[in-house]
Design an enzyme around this catalytic site. Structure first.
Site, mmCIF file in Angstrom:
data_model
loop_
_atom_site.group_PDB
_atom_site.id
_atom_site.type_symbol
_atom_site.label_atom_id
_atom_site.label_comp_id
_atom_site.label_asym_id
_atom_site.label_seq_id
_atom_site.Cartn_x
_atom_site.Cartn_y
_atom_site.Cartn_z
ATOM 1 N N HIS A 171 5.641 -8.846 -13.032
ATOM 2 C CA HIS A 171 6.055 -7.538 -12.518
ATOM 3 C C HIS A 171 7.443 -7.637 -11.887
ATOM 4 O O HIS A 171 8.333 -6.823 -12.159
ATOM 5 C CB HIS A 171 5.044 -7.054 -11.472
ATOM 6 C CG HIS A 171 5.531 -5.928 -10.605
ATOM 7 N ND1 HIS A 171 6.419 -6.113 -9.560
ATOM 8 C CD2 HIS A 171 5.258 -4.598 -10.619
ATOM 9 C CE1 HIS A 171 6.683 -4.959 -8.982
ATOM 10 N NE2 HIS A 171 5.980 -4.022 -9.597
ATOM 11 N N ASN A 172 7.639 -8.660 -11.054
ATOM 12 C CA ASN A 172 8.931 -8.818 -10.387
ATOM 13 C C ASN A 172 10.037 -9.162 -11.376
ATOM 14 O O ASN A 172 11.187 -8.751 -11.202
ATOM 15 C CB ASN A 172 8.834 -9.888 -9.307
ATOM 16 C CG ASN A 172 8.080 -9.397 -8.086
ATOM 17 O OD1 ASN A 172 7.349 -8.418 -8.148
ATOM 18 N ND2 ASN A 172 8.243 -10.076 -6.971
ATOM 19 N N GLU A 220 11.034 -6.051 -12.907
ATOM 20 C CA GLU A 220 11.797 -5.337 -11.879
ATOM 21 C C GLU A 220 13.261 -5.791 -11.877
ATOM 22 O O GLU A 220 14.177 -4.958 -11.785
ATOM 23 C CB GLU A 220 11.147 -5.604 -10.522
ATOM 24 C CG GLU A 220 11.810 -4.968 -9.328
ATOM 25 C CD GLU A 220 11.127 -5.390 -8.041
ATOM 26 O OE1 GLU A 220 11.823 -5.873 -7.121
ATOM 27 O OE2 GLU A 220 9.886 -5.247 -7.963
ATOM 28 N N SER A 261 2.519 -4.973 -4.529
ATOM 29 C CA SER A 261 3.856 -4.423 -4.753
ATOM 30 C C SER A 261 3.969 -3.028 -4.165
ATOM 31 O O SER A 261 3.037 -2.232 -4.233
ATOM 32 C CB SER A 261 4.168 -4.365 -6.254
ATOM 33 O OG SER A 261 5.439 -3.775 -6.475
ATOM 34 N N LYS A 314 1.828 -10.542 -10.881
ATOM 35 C CA LYS A 314 2.817 -10.041 -9.912
ATOM 36 C C LYS A 314 4.185 -10.665 -10.161
ATOM 37 O O LYS A 314 5.226 -9.999 -10.032
ATOM 38 C CB LYS A 314 2.346 -10.345 -8.486
ATOM 39 C CG LYS A 314 3.347 -9.967 -7.378
ATOM 40 C CD LYS A 314 3.761 -8.501 -7.446
ATOM 41 C CE LYS A 314 4.384 -8.012 -6.145
ATOM 42 N NZ LYS A 314 5.535 -8.771 -5.678
#
Length: 494
Positions: free
Chosen positions: A199-200, A203, A142, A196
């Site tokens: 995480h997105n 986000e 990222s 990940k």
């Protein structure tokens, strides 16, 4: 010209590179440049279209790349254990490159997928390659193009053995936060890509919450984009300090050269998506974990793209009430506090999903370590990730971030403002799906009793789905179509 330049810079095939990069679009080429700039690394590069390889070598002779025109030469240029980082389009393209490398690699060699792959694909690929002794690592990366070049946050999965080789290489290029590289071995097989993905998802929620704060300040507060930019810049000096707040302020300052209007007013209000937020919500549904803030952020993007339905919006009645703001400073502070509380919920839900995923797929994931590697390089980097790290350092088995003393107190300080902002936004007709769902989630957690009892009663009535009682153990069913007596749905065998 490119071929000539390539011939001048080309290094004859010899096993000299400790790391190779396949796929030299912007992300791949920037990661290759980052790797080459770090002491101890020699980088081999390969792209299916040879011209792109030649151009990279021509433009960056200082990197001393080992360029190859064929996949065979690329593999031959790698020292053992051979380590190749794939940066190609997810899906069939990734599988094609993996198959090419696997046909040439030997047991102990390492293939790393640095793209945004679905974690279940990573699990499948790791299982297939490990059967032949090849290590496969799904590594979430990222930070975008700039992060790839200057230092991203990296979330590798894969075997412990592969990380002995790969770890120092990734640490050499990762962002640094408080003296620590933003990389950690997340867990086995698909754990890296799973983290990940979450995480997105966070986000998505964070971006939507900031957008809703902007909309409230704009519609209810009548602030201009430039004034909101100043507000966000001020917020970025406190507990809301983050990369996303910082860049939003920059966006709102920008003036369109063609019209002289704020750029935000000429950007079409249709938000795109690459799918990772959708994956997060779909996975959370499978795991039975509520990620309502992330889900509403995904749906908000979908709604923004419903152009045909929105075209007739002028015919829909509003019956809205003007938000009577007498103290603009207090109003701005209310929005700030509502944003902070909602942000805490987004992260709490994301970490809940990571915990549930780890349990489902038998991963050992250190949530505190994950929060630390998100402090730098990545898109959701923010000051309060230090607080999350502290929370898990205090209690590694923390059931929810909202149970940590710091976050409990932070939400408590924000509650009155949070409720005011959500309530007044609803009355004023300003959509706040992420703010509203985050507050409802919080109230759901704190409610001593939820109306789920009614839902379970309904399920038992029409489908004999049974229910549990709050006053005694067992599973029960009421004979709704009979005399409505209650029976033990699972009679004792004793």
């Amino acid at each position: 010209m490119l071929e000539t330049a390539f011939e001048e810079i080309y290094v004859s095939v010899a096993a000299v590179a400790n790391i190779g990069v396949v796929g030299l679009a912007v992300m791949g080429s920037n990661l290759a440049r980052n790797l080459a700039s770090r002491e101890g690394n020699r980088v081999a590069v390969y792209n299916r279209t040879f011209a792109r390889t030649a151009l990279l070598l021509e433009e960056h002779p200082e990197a001393k790349f080992v360029g190859s025109e064929s996949i065979d030469d690329f593999v031959a240029s790698l020292t053992t254990p051979r380590t190749a980082l794939i940066m190609v389009q997810a899906g069939a393209g990734t599988d094609a490159v993996i198959n090419e490398l696997a046909a040439r690699f030997e047991p102990g060699d390492i293939i790393v997928d640095g793209g945004n792959a679905l974690f279940t694909d990573t699990i499948r690929r790791e299982k297939a390659l490990s059967a032949n002794g090849i290590h496969f690592v799904g590594a979430g990366i990222s930070g975008g193009e700039e992060g790839a070049l200057k230092g991203p946050s990296i979330m590798p999965g894969g075997s412990v053995e592969s990380y002995k080789t790969l770890g120092p290489i990734l640490a050499s290029i990762a962002a640094i936060a408080e003296g620590e590289p933003c990389v950690t071995h997340v867990g086995t097989d698909g754990a890296g890509h799973f983290v990940k993905m979450i995480h997105n998802g966070i986000e998505y929620a964070d971006m939507q919450l900031i957008a809703e704060a902007y909309d409230i300040l704009r519609q209810a507060g009548r602030f201009s984009p430039a004034e909101i930019a100043d507000i966000f810049t001020q917020w970025n000096t406190g507990e809301l300090e983050s990369y996303l707040i910082e860049i939003t302020a920059e966006i709102l300052k920008q003036v369109d050269a063609k019209t002289g209007k704020p750029l935000v007013d000429v950007i079409l209000d249709e938000a795109g998506s690459k799918g990772t937020g959708v994956w997060t919500v779909q996975t959370a549904l499978d795991l039975g974990v509520p990620v309502s803030g992330i889900a509403e952020a995904v749906f908000a993007r979908s709604l923004s793209s419903q152009t045909a339905q929105r075209a007739g919006s002028h015919t829909l009645p509003a019956d809205a009430t003007l938000w009577n703001i007498t103290d603009k400073e207090a109003f701005v502070e209310d929005v700030r506090r509502a944003l902070y509380a909602s942000k805490i919920v987004a992260y709490a839900q994301g970490f809940d999903a990571i915990r549930a995923g780890a349990k489902q797929y038998n991963w050992t994931i250190d949530l505190g370590a994950v929060s630390k590697i998100w402090r730098g390089g990545c898109i959701i980097r923010a000051q309060f990730l230090n607080r999350i790290a502290d929370a898990y350092a205090t209690d590694a088995n923390l059931l929810s971030l909202l149970h940590d003393t710091y976050f409990t107190e932070a939400v408590s300080r924000s509650l009155a403002s949070w409720r005011t902002v959500v309530a007044h936004s609803a009355l004023a007709g300003i959509p706040v799906p992420a703010f509203g769902s985050s507050l409802s989630y919080y109230d759901g957690l704190r409610a001593p009793r939820l109306p789920a009892a009614v839902v379970q009663g309904q399920r038992d009535f029409f489908g004999a789905h049974t229910y549990k009682r709050s006053d005694m153990p067992g599973i029960f069913h009421t004979l709704w179509s009979g005399d409505r007596t209650e029976i033990d749905a699972v009679p004792s065998t004793h």
